[in-house]
Scaffold this active site. Sequence first.
Site, PDB file in Angstrom:
ATOM      1  N   LYS A 146       0.988  -0.789   0.124  1.00 36.85           N
ATOM      2  CA  LYS A 146       0.147   0.598   0.066  1.00 36.85           C
ATOM      3  C   LYS A 146       0.728   1.166  -0.216  1.00 36.85           C
ATOM      4  O   LYS A 146       0.636   2.232  -0.805  1.00 36.85           O
ATOM      5  CB  LYS A 146      -0.900   0.358   1.243  1.00 36.85           C
ATOM      6  CG  LYS A 146      -2.127   1.608   1.267  1.00 36.85           C
ATOM      7  CD  LYS A 146      -2.466   1.647  -0.079  1.00 36.85           C
ATOM      8  CE  LYS A 146      -3.156   2.961   0.497  1.00 36.85           C
ATOM      9  NZ  LYS A 146      -3.592   3.834  -0.448  1.00 36.85           N
ATOM     10  N   GLU A 191       1.694   6.704  -6.887  1.00 39.57           N
ATOM     11  CA  GLU A 191       0.541   7.905  -7.182  1.00 39.57           C
ATOM     12  C   GLU A 191       1.151   9.135  -7.304  1.00 39.57           C
ATOM     13  O   GLU A 191       0.773   9.696  -7.993  1.00 39.57           O
ATOM     14  CB  GLU A 191      -0.282   7.812  -5.762  1.00 39.57           C
ATOM     15  CG  GLU A 191      -1.374   8.451  -5.913  1.00 39.57           C
ATOM     16  CD  GLU A 191      -2.478   8.303  -4.588  1.00 39.57           C
ATOM     17  OE1 GLU A 191      -2.208   9.682  -3.539  1.00 39.57           O
ATOM     18  OE2 GLU A 191      -2.473   7.197  -4.097  1.00 39.57           O
TER      19      GLU A 191
END
Length: 362
Positions: free
Chosen positions: A53, A60
């Site tokens: 994650k 991102e």
Amino acid sequence: GEEGARNGPSLMPGGPKAAYDLMEPILQKCAAQVSDGACTTYCGPIGAGNYVKMVHNGIEYGDMQLIAETYDILKTAGGCTNQELAAIFSDWNRTELESYLIDITAQILAKEDEVSGNGFVVDKVLDKTGMKGTGRWTCQEAAERSVPCPTITAALDARYLSARKDERVKASTILDGPSEVPSVDKGQLLEDVKSALYAAKICSYAQGMELIKGASTEFDWNVNLGECARIWKGGCIIRAGFLDRIKAAYVKNPDLANLLVDPDFAAELNARHLSWRRVVTLAFACGIPCPALSASLNYLDTYRRARLPANLTQAQRDFFGGHSYKRTDQEGDFHTAWTDSHKDIGDLAERNLADVSGLQKS
């Protein structure tokens, strides 16, 4: 965010496998659903899920910075209006660039400002990017694992620089840059920027996958990179159409050294690199910062070089610190008496015991 709450998120669980097996039916139901299943999988033992994650968020950062730079180049060098930019990104979202971030970029650029009653919201947003820390953690981990992640690092540095708004305003009155924007063919620029963005995105995802692989190898997590790509296809910020191709690359070759050398992605990069170079060159000529686009290109150029100037750097280390070096024509460690003041330094192997390897542990 709201969409994840309504339609399910991408879930990246890690921990004892027995515990995951008990929870799996619930996680499968809660997760976002895509054509090839629920966007969740067992990532590995304790720590693996959080790590995947974290790297997702690092990718991102890179993705968002790359999009911001293409927006800046098209607006500043291409003279595109917000309406034109919204249409461009909307069109791109029906191509190989199809992704959540491209989609929302088109919507953001088209949104008129209802507060002031004139102009567009994006032009009223202060140019200071916030962060929660996961990008920083990703870069710290990249350094710890000796995995190069220059696109993600450039994106993080861009956020740090954006936060220095007052300093930048003052610097803009002191430091000079190019005063004229070179004339460009707008149609050619659009094609070049599209190609550059896609190629740079490949590099950003490649770096993230390499970081997950590095940690997985070191901690014996056995993270499935193809599954990581699959569960990111829905319910998360970096969901994108080309994740199917990333998944396919790792399914085809689980031991793939780097996404860049997958035959399909290598062909994409080979077809686009000249456009990418033109975009970066134009940005430099205009004084438009493009740290992530250029870092991605440097990553590609460094990775594809059979020989780098690292030989000189290592020779310098041997000169000032007696750190020794390997030779291309003989096995072993060597030290050179570069000047009359250099002397025999004894056991080279002993001197090199504290070296930090630049390679992932195997």
